[in-house]
Design a protein around this motif. Sequence first.
Motif, PDB file in Angstrom:
ATOM      1  N   GLU A 267      45.377  11.945  12.068  1.00 56.36           N
ATOM      2  CA  GLU A 267      44.168  12.510  11.712  1.00 56.36           C
ATOM      3  C   GLU A 267      44.158  14.066  12.134  1.00 56.36           C
ATOM      4  O   GLU A 267      44.826  14.414  12.963  1.00 56.36           O
ATOM      5  CB  GLU A 267      43.077  11.805  12.591  1.00 56.36           C
ATOM      6  CG  GLU A 267      42.671  10.384  12.655  1.00 56.36           C
ATOM      7  CD  GLU A 267      41.405   9.935  13.357  1.00 56.36           C
ATOM      8  OE1 GLU A 267      41.539  10.392  14.421  1.00 56.36           O
ATOM      9  OE2 GLU A 267      40.592   9.445  12.910  1.00 56.36           O
ATOM     10  N   LEU A 269      40.923  16.949  12.249  1.00 61.32           N
ATOM     11  CA  LEU A 269      39.508  17.236  12.118  1.00 61.32           C
ATOM     12  C   LEU A 269      39.497  18.679  12.735  1.00 61.32           C
ATOM     13  O   LEU A 269      39.236  18.905  13.821  1.00 61.32           O
ATOM     14  CB  LEU A 269      38.359  16.334  12.641  1.00 61.32           C
ATOM     15  CG  LEU A 269      36.895  16.785  12.264  1.00 61.32           C
ATOM     16  CD1 LEU A 269      36.903  16.774  10.788  1.00 61.32           C
ATOM     17  CD2 LEU A 269      35.844  15.968  12.655  1.00 61.32           C
ATOM     18  N   PRO A 271      37.559  21.787  13.692  1.00 56.87           N
ATOM     19  CA  PRO A 271      36.379  22.208  13.891  1.00 56.87           C
ATOM     20  C   PRO A 271      36.065  23.522  13.022  1.00 56.87           C
ATOM     21  O   PRO A 271      36.788  24.077  12.619  1.00 56.87           O
ATOM     22  CB  PRO A 271      36.406  22.956  15.402  1.00 56.87           C
ATOM     23  CG  PRO A 271      37.702  23.035  15.727  1.00 56.87           C
ATOM     24  CD  PRO A 271      38.664  22.235  14.548  1.00 56.87           C
ATOM     25  N   TRP A 274      35.967  26.501   8.804  1.00 52.51           N
ATOM     26  CA  TRP A 274      37.141  25.978   7.732  1.00 52.51           C
ATOM     27  C   TRP A 274      37.710  27.450   7.305  1.00 52.51           C
ATOM     28  O   TRP A 274      38.912  27.364   6.741  1.00 52.51           O
ATOM     29  CB  TRP A 274      36.875  25.317   7.036  1.00 52.51           C
ATOM     30  CG  TRP A 274      36.617  23.883   7.593  1.00 52.51           C
ATOM     31  CD1 TRP A 274      36.901  23.560   8.916  1.00 52.51           C
ATOM     32  CD2 TRP A 274      36.434  22.695   7.155  1.00 52.51           C
ATOM     33  NE1 TRP A 274      36.673  22.153   9.344  1.00 52.51           N
ATOM     34  CE2 TRP A 274      36.147  21.565   7.875  1.00 52.51           C
ATOM     35  CE3 TRP A 274      35.693  22.358   5.711  1.00 52.51           C
ATOM     36  CZ2 TRP A 274      35.756  20.377   7.906  1.00 52.51           C
ATOM     37  CZ3 TRP A 274      35.630  21.056   5.223  1.00 52.51           C
ATOM     38  CH2 TRP A 274      35.377  20.077   6.475  1.00 52.51           C
ATOM     39  N   HIS A 287      40.652  17.595   7.092  1.00 57.20           N
ATOM     40  CA  HIS A 287      39.973  16.348   7.580  1.00 57.20           C
ATOM     41  C   HIS A 287      40.927  15.394   7.118  1.00 57.20           C
ATOM     42  O   HIS A 287      40.086  14.316   6.548  1.00 57.20           O
ATOM     43  CB  HIS A 287      38.631  16.595   7.135  1.00 57.20           C
ATOM     44  CG  HIS A 287      38.502  16.721   5.701  1.00 57.20           C
ATOM     45  ND1 HIS A 287      39.046  16.208   4.361  1.00 57.20           N
ATOM     46  CD2 HIS A 287      37.600  17.797   4.898  1.00 57.20           C
ATOM     47  CE1 HIS A 287      38.633  16.566   3.336  1.00 57.20           C
ATOM     48  NE2 HIS A 287      37.893  17.712   3.540  1.00 57.20           N
ATOM     49  N   MET A 289      42.154  11.588   7.533  1.00 59.30           N
ATOM     50  CA  MET A 289      41.809  10.472   8.257  1.00 59.30           C
ATOM     51  C   MET A 289      42.451   9.324   7.757  1.00 59.30           C
ATOM     52  O   MET A 289      43.149   9.152   6.950  1.00 59.30           O
ATOM     53  CB  MET A 289      40.173  10.307   7.643  1.00 59.30           C
ATOM     54  CG  MET A 289      40.134  10.000   6.232  1.00 59.30           C
ATOM     55  SD  MET A 289      38.244  10.276   5.684  1.00 59.30           S
ATOM     56  CE  MET A 289      38.179  12.107   5.567  1.00 59.30           C
ATOM     57  N   PHE A 329      31.385  19.644   6.426  1.00 62.54           N
ATOM     58  CA  PHE A 329      31.990  19.259   7.540  1.00 62.54           C
ATOM     59  C   PHE A 329      31.415  17.877   8.025  1.00 62.54           C
ATOM     60  O   PHE A 329      31.954  16.874   8.432  1.00 62.54           O
ATOM     61  CB  PHE A 329      31.530  20.086   8.874  1.00 62.54           C
ATOM     62  CG  PHE A 329      32.007  19.913  10.077  1.00 62.54           C
ATOM     63  CD1 PHE A 329      33.295  20.202  10.506  1.00 62.54           C
ATOM     64  CD2 PHE A 329      31.169  19.069  11.219  1.00 62.54           C
ATOM     65  CE1 PHE A 329      34.032  19.669  11.675  1.00 62.54           C
ATOM     66  CE2 PHE A 329      31.760  18.761  12.256  1.00 62.54           C
ATOM     67  CZ  PHE A 329      33.176  18.938  12.500  1.00 62.54           C
ATOM     68  N   GLY A 330      30.016  17.682   8.126  1.00 59.76           N
ATOM     69  CA  GLY A 330      29.219  16.433   8.319  1.00 59.76           C
ATOM     70  C   GLY A 330      29.778  15.364   7.446  1.00 59.76           C
ATOM     71  O   GLY A 330      29.796  14.156   8.238  1.00 59.76           O
ATOM     72  N   LYS A 333      33.230  14.114   8.490  1.00 55.22           N
ATOM     73  CA  LYS A 333      33.361  13.499   9.924  1.00 55.22           C
ATOM     74  C   LYS A 333      32.825  12.070   9.580  1.00 55.22           C
ATOM     75  O   LYS A 333      33.372  11.098  10.255  1.00 55.22           O
ATOM     76  CB  LYS A 333      32.612  14.309  10.800  1.00 55.22           C
ATOM     77  CG  LYS A 333      32.470  13.781  11.933  1.00 55.22           C
ATOM     78  CD  LYS A 333      32.064  14.865  13.227  1.00 55.22           C
ATOM     79  CE  LYS A 333      31.946  14.030  14.625  1.00 55.22           C
ATOM     80  NZ  LYS A 333      32.592  12.920  14.788  1.00 55.22           N
ATOM     81  N   GLN A 336      35.606  10.195   8.308  1.00 55.73           N
ATOM     82  CA  GLN A 336      36.678   9.946   9.239  1.00 55.73           C
ATOM     83  C   GLN A 336      36.489   9.063  10.446  1.00 55.73           C
ATOM     84  O   GLN A 336      37.222   8.136  10.848  1.00 55.73           O
ATOM     85  CB  GLN A 336      36.906  11.219   9.850  1.00 55.73           C
ATOM     86  CG  GLN A 336      38.468  11.447  10.619  1.00 55.73           C
ATOM     87  CD  GLN A 336      38.492  12.788  11.178  1.00 55.73           C
ATOM     88  OE1 GLN A 336      37.632  13.303  12.022  1.00 55.73           O
ATOM     89  NE2 GLN A 336      39.529  13.513  10.865  1.00 55.73           N
ATOM     90  N   ASP A 337      35.136   8.999  11.031  1.00 58.40           N
ATOM     91  CA  ASP A 337      34.834   8.214  12.100  1.00 58.40           C
ATOM     92  C   ASP A 337      34.692   6.885  11.511  1.00 58.40           C
ATOM     93  O   ASP A 337      35.421   6.096  12.284  1.00 58.40           O
ATOM     94  CB  ASP A 337      33.279   8.485  12.833  1.00 58.40           C
ATOM     95  CG  ASP A 337      33.490   9.954  13.279  1.00 58.40           C
ATOM     96  OD1 ASP A 337      34.405  10.351  13.659  1.00 58.40           O
ATOM     97  OD2 ASP A 337      32.174  10.524  13.616  1.00 58.40           O
ATOM     98  N   ARG A 340      38.332   5.377  11.384  1.00 61.05           N
ATOM     99  CA  ARG A 340      38.855   5.168  12.439  1.00 61.05           C
ATOM    100  C   ARG A 340      38.254   4.028  13.018  1.00 61.05           C
ATOM    101  O   ARG A 340      38.985   3.076  13.754  1.00 61.05           O
ATOM    102  CB  ARG A 340      38.487   6.530  13.489  1.00 61.05           C
ATOM    103  CG  ARG A 340      39.443   6.187  14.685  1.00 61.05           C
ATOM    104  CD  ARG A 340      39.095   7.451  15.944  1.00 61.05           C
ATOM    105  NE  ARG A 340      39.099   8.693  15.279  1.00 61.05           N
ATOM    106  CZ  ARG A 340      37.874   9.160  14.960  1.00 61.05           C
ATOM    107  NH1 ARG A 340      36.685   8.830  15.332  1.00 61.05           N
ATOM    108  NH2 ARG A 340      37.849  10.746  14.413  1.00 61.05           N
TER     109      ARG A 340
END
Length: 381
Positions: A267, A269, A271, A274, A287, A289, A329-330, A333, A336-337, A340
């Motif tokens: 992974e 990510l 911050p 970018w 990003h 994942m 970004f959001g 995420k 990705q979350d 995971r």
Amino acid sequence: MKRRILIIGGGIGGLAAGAALGQQGIDTTVVEIQSENLVAGVGINIPGNALRALRQLGLLDEVLAHGFTFDRVDFHDSASRLLLALRSKLGVDGVPANCAIQRKDLARILEKACVDVGTTIRYGTSVEKMTTTADGGVETLLTDGSTEHYDLVVAFDGIRSSFRKAALGIEPRFTGYSVWRVALERHPDVTRNMYFQGMGTKAGLFPLNTDVMYLLHVTPEPGNPRHAREDFHGHLTQRLAGYTGLIGELRDRIQPDDDIVYAPIEEVLLPLPWYQDGLLLLGDAAHAMAPHRTQGAAMAIEDAAVLGETLGRDGDLRELLAEFQDRRFGRAKIAQDASRNILLSEMNTTDQASLDRQLDFIRNGLEAVAHQVDDALNQPI
Ligand SMILES: Cc1cc2nc3c(=O)[nH]c(=O)nc-3n(C[C@H](O)[C@H](O)[C@H](O)COP(=O)(O)OP(=O)(O)OC[C@H]3O[C@@H](n4cnc5c(N)ncnc54)[C@H](O)[C@@H]3O)c2cc1C
């Protein structure tokens, strides 16, 4: 004045961005370090949210024509007993929920889309040196010795991004798990994505077109070992030993000379920001994942579509890029979350009690969680 943009990396994200920016009349060049459009890997699933982004680029019909669409994912135990037939909610607004496709077909479609809009692709080329200039742009020295000035450099150079490493020193994080993949002749029962929960591992099947499917197996690989290619067949079949039913049948068909692909699951990510000093990092470089929601390339394709839409507008480049990265970004995420969380709950099944809990979750809890993520991904990009 017409913007000039250099994209580093002619993978899925870089080529999609080359098409998206070219369509906006932006003078765009893609440099790809490999000498031709060589595509590693087997197949890829493109979920509905990325199909909508491809439609924005005018590429939906061609992708659908080469792929295999489905809206259902079936979850089984290791003996192929069905636990849940999950209907995806991503198939809204006129696109199917999923379209799986061979990576080489997707690469060809994206490459042609670049050429059609005048985006230059330079294979066997990279960037040797970048220097920011007083106007906020970048002076680049390419590996072929040429120098060019660009308003922006976009690095879509993948999970091992050397430009991310040079700028920020950030390396990917190994999750502790890896995935084995092999393309096989499609079994007639494989008309949708199918998963099989084993003890501490998970197998899966994806149809890629009417003839071809791929089998995957996610396994714990403590310490991130480097297995020798000649041992792949033995390792994969041994790790699949606990499966019976369809996976057991297919395991026995895998041949030592089949092209087995092994990849650690890692992974990244990054911050925000970018974008810094004329360089924007996107796709897996920003990003990467776990592949569990099949959203890695999907997010790279979305990056490309939103970048084209944003930079096609007049305005200050920095302000446009600030708006762009906040939009992206959001979303990255969320994907990705969610990926995971699936990986960890499936792998946390190392004894009978934890396996039973996971099987119970698949039967009774998974649908609500999956639909919640689908709803989030169905929001406009
Ligand atoms: C097992 C597995 C299964 C997956 N399945 C799916 C799926 O079903 N659906 C999905 O959406 N995603 C999936 N993914 C994720 C997907 O493959 C990636 O997210 C996607 O390829 C990222 O695209 P990218 O353009 O950012 O990077 P890449 O596709 O990796 O492309 C990077 C490109 O940059 C080039 N490059 C590197 N360095 C340089 C340099 N210095 N100069 C010039 N060029 C350079 C490389 O040669 C490469 O062509 C999966 C990933 C794995 C590991």
